[in-house]
Write a protein that holds these residues in place. Structure first.
Motif, PDB file in Angstrom:
ATOM      1  N   GLY A  36      14.552  -9.147   6.235  1.00 28.25           N
ATOM      2  CA  GLY A  36      13.567  -9.022   7.307  1.00 28.25           C
ATOM      3  C   GLY A  36      12.418  -8.087   7.014  1.00 28.25           C
ATOM      4  N   LYS A  37      12.450  -7.377   5.886  1.00 26.02           N
ATOM      5  CA  LYS A  37      11.386  -6.444   5.556  1.00 26.02           C
ATOM      6  C   LYS A  37      10.487  -6.997   4.445  1.00 26.02           C
ATOM      7  CE  LYS A  37      13.477  -2.178   7.177  1.00 26.02           C
ATOM      8  NZ  LYS A  37      13.724  -0.736   6.886  1.00 26.02           N
ATOM      9  N   LEU A  62       3.399  -9.652  -2.713  1.00 27.36           N
ATOM     10  CA  LEU A  62       4.037  -9.443  -1.415  1.00 27.36           C
ATOM     11  C   LEU A  62       5.372 -10.179  -1.413  1.00 27.36           C
ATOM     12  CD1 LEU A  62       3.836  -8.327   1.502  1.00 27.36           C
ATOM     13  CD2 LEU A  62       2.861 -10.551   2.145  1.00 27.36           C
ATOM     14  N   LYS A  63       6.455  -9.432  -1.145  1.00 27.66           N
ATOM     15  CA  LYS A  63       7.792 -10.030  -1.127  1.00 27.66           C
ATOM     16  C   LYS A  63       8.431  -9.836   0.246  1.00 27.66           C
ATOM     17  CE  LYS A  63       9.642  -7.886  -4.693  1.00 27.66           C
ATOM     18  NZ  LYS A  63      10.639  -7.589  -5.754  1.00 27.66           N
ATOM     19  N   HIS A  64       9.353 -10.744   0.570  1.00 30.12           N
ATOM     20  CA  HIS A  64      10.043 -10.696   1.871  1.00 30.12           C
ATOM     21  C   HIS A  64      11.537 -10.934   1.652  1.00 30.12           C
ATOM     22  CE1 HIS A  64      10.805 -11.080   6.117  1.00 30.12           C
ATOM     23  NE2 HIS A  64      11.219 -12.332   5.997  1.00 30.12           N
ATOM     24  N   GLY A  65      12.362 -10.099   2.254  1.00 26.67           N
ATOM     25  CA  GLY A  65      13.803 -10.249   2.133  1.00 26.67           C
ATOM     26  C   GLY A  65      14.329 -11.360   3.019  1.00 26.67           C
ATOM     27  N   ILE A  66      14.982 -12.360   2.405  1.00 26.11           N
ATOM     28  CA  ILE A  66      15.511 -13.505   3.153  1.00 26.11           C
ATOM     29  C   ILE A  66      16.975 -13.282   3.524  1.00 26.11           C
ATOM     30  CG2 ILE A  66      15.911 -15.992   3.122  1.00 26.11           C
ATOM     31  CD1 ILE A  66      12.971 -15.204   3.105  1.00 26.11           C
ATOM     32  N   THR A  67      17.781 -12.899   2.548  1.00 17.07           N
ATOM     33  CA  THR A  67      19.183 -12.568   2.769  1.00 17.07           C
ATOM     34  C   THR A  67      19.481 -11.266   2.036  1.00 17.07           C
ATOM     35  OG1 THR A  67      20.132 -13.664   0.815  1.00 17.07           O
ATOM     36  CG2 THR A  67      19.677 -15.052   2.735  1.00 17.07           C
ATOM     37  N   ILE A  72      11.905 -13.627  -1.479  1.00 19.82           N
ATOM     38  CA  ILE A  72      10.863 -14.552  -1.902  1.00 19.82           C
ATOM     39  C   ILE A  72       9.546 -13.796  -1.926  1.00 19.82           C
ATOM     40  CG2 ILE A  72      10.493 -15.334   0.480  1.00 19.82           C
ATOM     41  CD1 ILE A  72       9.705 -18.059  -0.607  1.00 19.82           C
ATOM     42  N   GLY A  73       8.665 -14.142  -2.867  1.00 23.73           N
ATOM     43  CA  GLY A  73       7.401 -13.420  -2.953  1.00 23.73           C
ATOM     44  C   GLY A  73       6.278 -14.269  -3.496  1.00 23.73           C
ATOM     45  N   ILE A  74       5.062 -13.817  -3.250  1.00 23.24           N
ATOM     46  CA  ILE A  74       3.885 -14.448  -3.828  1.00 23.24           C
ATOM     47  C   ILE A  74       3.060 -13.366  -4.520  1.00 23.24           C
ATOM     48  CG2 ILE A  74       3.762 -16.337  -2.159  1.00 23.24           C
ATOM     49  CD1 ILE A  74       1.497 -14.776  -0.763  1.00 23.24           C
ATOM     50  N   SER A  75       2.345 -13.758  -5.545  1.00 30.57           N
ATOM     51  CA  SER A  75       1.441 -12.819  -6.203  1.00 30.57           C
ATOM     52  C   SER A  75       0.142 -13.526  -6.531  1.00 30.57           C
ATOM     53  CB  SER A  75       2.074 -12.248  -7.478  1.00 30.57           C
ATOM     54  OG  SER A  75       2.276 -13.265  -8.439  1.00 30.57           O
ATOM     55  N   LEU A  76      -0.941 -12.760  -6.526  1.00 27.47           N
ATOM     56  CA  LEU A  76      -2.262 -13.309  -6.776  1.00 27.47           C
ATOM     57  C   LEU A  76      -3.012 -12.402  -7.747  1.00 27.47           C
ATOM     58  CD1 LEU A  76      -4.428 -15.441  -6.069  1.00 27.47           C
ATOM     59  CD2 LEU A  76      -5.215 -13.896  -4.261  1.00 27.47           C
ATOM     60  N   PRO A  77      -3.340 -12.898  -8.946  1.00 31.88           N
ATOM     61  CA  PRO A  77      -4.100 -12.092  -9.905  1.00 31.88           C
ATOM     62  C   PRO A  77      -5.601 -12.215  -9.662  1.00 31.88           C
ATOM     63  CG  PRO A  77      -3.430 -14.136 -10.943  1.00 31.88           C
ATOM     64  CD  PRO A  77      -2.853 -14.151  -9.537  1.00 31.88           C
ATOM     65  N   TYR A  78      -6.315 -11.172 -10.042  1.00 28.16           N
ATOM     66  CA  TYR A  78      -7.776 -11.162  -9.901  1.00 28.16           C
ATOM     67  C   TYR A  78      -8.363 -10.611 -11.196  1.00 28.16           C
ATOM     68  CZ  TYR A  78     -12.449 -10.245  -8.008  1.00 28.16           C
ATOM     69  OH  TYR A  78     -13.796 -10.228  -7.782  1.00 28.16           O
ATOM     70  N   GLN A  79      -9.201 -11.405 -11.843  1.00 32.21           N
ATOM     71  CA  GLN A  79      -9.814 -11.025 -13.110  1.00 32.21           C
ATOM     72  C   GLN A  79     -11.159 -10.344 -12.862  1.00 32.21           C
ATOM     73  OE1 GLN A  79      -8.496 -11.220 -16.081  1.00 32.21           O
ATOM     74  NE2 GLN A  79     -10.273 -10.519 -17.228  1.00 32.21           N
ATOM     75  N   ILE A  80     -11.291  -9.086 -13.324  1.00 24.24           N
ATOM     76  CA  ILE A  80     -12.520  -8.330 -13.103  1.00 24.24           C
ATOM     77  C   ILE A  80     -13.481  -8.489 -14.282  1.00 24.24           C
ATOM     78  CG2 ILE A  80     -13.467  -6.033 -12.668  1.00 24.24           C
ATOM     79  CD1 ILE A  80     -10.710  -5.276 -11.497  1.00 24.24           C
ATOM     80  N   GLU A  81     -13.017  -8.163 -15.475  1.00 31.61           N
ATOM     81  CA  GLU A  81     -13.792  -8.327 -16.705  1.00 31.61           C
ATOM     82  C   GLU A  81     -12.882  -8.812 -17.815  1.00 31.61           C
ATOM     83  OE1 GLU A  81     -15.795  -4.816 -17.880  1.00 31.61           O
ATOM     84  OE2 GLU A  81     -16.944  -4.596 -16.042  1.00 31.61           O
ATOM     85  N   PRO A  82     -13.355  -9.697 -18.704  1.00 28.35           N
ATOM     86  CA  PRO A  82     -14.617 -10.437 -18.640  1.00 28.35           C
ATOM     87  C   PRO A  82     -14.677 -11.291 -17.371  1.00 28.35           C
ATOM     88  CG  PRO A  82     -13.550 -10.702 -20.785  1.00 28.35           C
ATOM     89  CD  PRO A  82     -12.558 -10.063 -19.879  1.00 28.35           C
ATOM     90  N   LYS A  83     -15.817 -11.301 -16.750  1.00 27.49           N
ATOM     91  CA  LYS A  83     -15.959 -11.938 -15.451  1.00 27.49           C
ATOM     92  C   LYS A  83     -15.970 -13.453 -15.586  1.00 27.49           C
ATOM     93  CE  LYS A  83     -18.548 -11.529 -11.153  1.00 27.49           C
ATOM     94  NZ  LYS A  83     -19.675 -10.863 -10.467  1.00 27.49           N
TER      95      LYS A  83
END
Length: 216
Positions: A36-37, A62-67, A72-83
């Protein structure tokens, strides 16, 4: 060209898809998020290889406790340089299963819309006051003509009153690749800041990392 592509891949891969490890480590631990957290991590990596311009990237997980034994979690990368033309990378979906309490867990990560996925077995051993982890991962390409890749790593965590000392070694079938040492500064029971420095065993693969972790 291959060398440059590999360094950029490693920075994005370890900042995004493998943010399921406790930053700044890429070696995962067996812990799952409480039922739940949520667990939030933000990481920034500054990488540089031989004859390669610095590569700046960051990622959010961001992860969430199911049991009690699964999150379960999701992640998102962001590329700064080289742009790049599109700085946001593909969202990665991940699952962690605690199969043997305090001993073994398994994670499965997949970039949404891609046939590629990453399986990772996590082993844990406590040798007070140090806890050590070993990962054996297999990256499946999704192409029957392309062989998958095995990645090994091991890490340690040494807890002190206000900081945790951490370190790791990453290897592939051709041998040792990279090392990293760092610390986490505890702002509270579930919140911390972290920083680390790493490099390569054979070539210059310099990495400077900063991150933030909290739970709610």
């Amino acid at each position: 060209m291959l060398r440059k592509a590999m360094i950029i891949f490693c920075c994005i891969f370890f900042t995004g898809a493998v943010l399921y490890a406790a930053h700044p480590l890429t070696t995962d631990d067996i812990g799952t998020v409480e039922v739940g957290k949520y667990e939030l991590e933000v990481g920034y990596d500054n990488c540089k290889g031989e004859d390669v311009l610095r590569n700046h990237s960051c990622g959010l997980s961001l992860k969430h406790g199911i049991t009690e034994k699964m999150d379960i979690g999701i992640s998102l990368p962001y590329q700064i340089e080289p742009k790049p033309a599109e700085p946001f990378g593909t969202t990665t979906l991940g699952f962690k299963f605690l199969l043997l309490k305090d001993i073994f867990a398994l994670t499965v990560n997949n970039e949404l819309g891609s046939p590629e996925y990453f399986l990772n077995g996590i082993f844990s051993r406590e040798i007070r006051p140090v806890t050590v982890y070993a990962n054996i991962g297999y990256a499946v390409s999704g192409d029957e003509n392309t062989e998958g890749e095995i990645i090994y790593s091991s890490a340690f965590e040494y807890p002190l009153e206000k900081i945790d000392l951490v370190g790791e070694v990453v290897a592939e079938k051709i041998g040792l690749q990279n090392w990293l040492v760092g610390l986490r500064y505890k702002l509270g029971e579930v919140t911390s800041l972290n920083c680390a420095y790493g490099n390569g065993f054979r070539n210059t693969d310099e990495k400077i990392a900063f991150g933030f972790h909290t739970e709610f």
